[in-house]
Design a protein around this motif. Structure first.
Motif, short mmCIF file in Angstrom:
data_model
loop_
_atom_site.label_atom_id
_atom_site.label_comp_id
_atom_site.label_asym_id
_atom_site.label_seq_id
_atom_site.Cartn_x
_atom_site.Cartn_y
_atom_site.Cartn_z
N LYS A 1 3.47 26.62 -11.34
CA LYS A 1 3.89 26.46 -12.73
C LYS A 1 3.27 27.46 -13.68
O LYS A 1 3.77 27.67 -14.79
N ASP B 1 5.42 31.92 -15.31
CA ASP B 1 6.58 31.65 -16.16
C ASP B 1 7.23 32.96 -16.56
O ASP B 1 6.91 34.03 -16.04
N GLN C 1 8.25 27.17 -9.37
CA GLN C 1 8.07 25.86 -10.00
C GLN C 1 8.56 25.83 -11.44
O GLN C 1 9.12 24.83 -11.89
N ASP C 2 8.36 26.89 -12.21
CA ASP C 2 8.78 26.92 -13.60
C ASP C 2 10.31 26.92 -13.69
O ASP C 2 10.97 27.77 -13.09
N SER C 3 10.86 25.98 -14.42
CA SER C 3 12.32 25.79 -14.43
C SER C 3 13.06 26.96 -15.07
O SER C 3 14.13 27.36 -14.60
N GLU C 4 12.51 27.54 -16.15
CA GLU C 4 13.19 28.66 -16.82
C GLU C 4 13.19 29.90 -15.94
O GLU C 4 14.20 30.61 -15.85
N ALA D 1 12.97 29.86 -12.67
CA ALA D 1 13.85 29.55 -11.55
C ALA D 1 15.31 29.80 -11.92
O ALA D 1 16.09 30.31 -11.11
N GLN D 2 15.69 29.45 -13.14
CA GLN D 2 17.06 29.67 -13.59
C GLN D 2 17.36 31.17 -13.69
O GLN D 2 18.46 31.62 -13.32
N GLU E 1 13.73 24.65 -3.29
CA GLU E 1 12.95 23.73 -4.13
C GLU E 1 11.46 23.96 -3.91
O GLU E 1 10.99 24.11 -2.78
N TYR E 2 10.70 23.97 -5.00
CA TYR E 2 9.28 24.31 -4.93
C TYR E 2 8.51 23.41 -3.97
O TYR E 2 7.67 23.88 -3.20
#
Length: 231
Positions: free
Chosen positions: A87, A90, A116-119, A121-122, A142-143
């Motif tokens: 996480k 980023d 892990q960081d969603s932004e 990852a997108q 998936e992390y």
């Protein structure tokens, strides 16, 4: 997202073809998409490592043999590479991740990413969609499945993030049977001493040799005369 086991299987199947793809074609594909998306955090490390490692990854070194055969020393990707980013990685320090990703792909490896960081990852998913690589060459997993992937036959592992994660992954790799997978670790995500190492591709490749003989006795046709009746 697909299950880790499926992604790994696809990566293994795709590796031979991707590894045989000429370096220039691999680089051009990555660079064109980075330019199209204006993704500087990917393009900057990509161009940097291309500048410092293009010759290493493209030109075989000729080593003439004593009997006339041709010996070539060349490089190849190790196989399936696993990159894990916790996480703390980023969008602000995405260059650290993309440096490892670009080098791994340019070197001829297939890559499994656990972010892990969603932004971030997108953003990675957008990059994957636009790259249009052959199936299995690059996948986002998936992390929380990275531990399962560590048990697979991954040939190089890169960890970005907190020191605790690096130590945990290192212990897992040390306890594995079979081929030893080297660990690439980046803890300083802003100064990026590992990502900015011009020799970083050496961690993602293996050396191979190719020998070509033009005769059964090693390449020197004059040696055939030594076995004739007249001598």
């Amino acid at each position: 997202m697909k299950k880790a086991s499926i992604c790994f299987s696809e990566a293994q199947q795709a590796w031979a073809l991707w590894n045989q793809t000429p370096y220039a074609a691999r680089y051009e594909l990555l660079n064109s998409v980075a330019t199209e998306l204006a993704l500087e955090s990917f393009k900057v490390p990509l161009v940097f490592h291309h500048k410092h490692s293009a010759q290493l990854l493209t030109e075989p070194e000729l080593m003439p043999g004593p009997t006339g055969e041709t010996n070539e020393l060349y490089t190849a990707g190790r196989g399936v590479a696993l990159i894990v980013a916790d996480k703390s990685v980023d969008l602000g320090c995405a260059k650290a991740l993309y440096a490892q990703l670009s080098v791994a792909l340019m070197s001829g490896n297939c890559v499994l990413l656990c972010v892990q960081d969603s932004e971030l990852a997108q953003q990675v998913l957008t990059l994957i969609d636009n790259l249009s690589l052959p199936a299995g060459v690059l996948s986002l997993v998936e992390y929380d499945q990275y531990a399962q992937l560590l048990d697979s036959d991954v040939r190089v592992v890169c960890v970005l993030g907190e020191e605790m994660l690096v130590k945990s992954v290192n212990r897992s790799l040390a306890g594995k049977a079979g081929a030893i997978a080297p660990l690439v670790a980046e803890i300083d995500l802003y100064n990026m001493p590992v990502a900015q190492d011009p020799k970083l591709p050496l961690r993602y490749i293996t050396e191979r040799t190719r020998t070509i003989n033009i005769t059964a006795v090693g390449g020197n046709a004059t040696l055939l005369e030594l076995g004739s009746a007249e001598h």
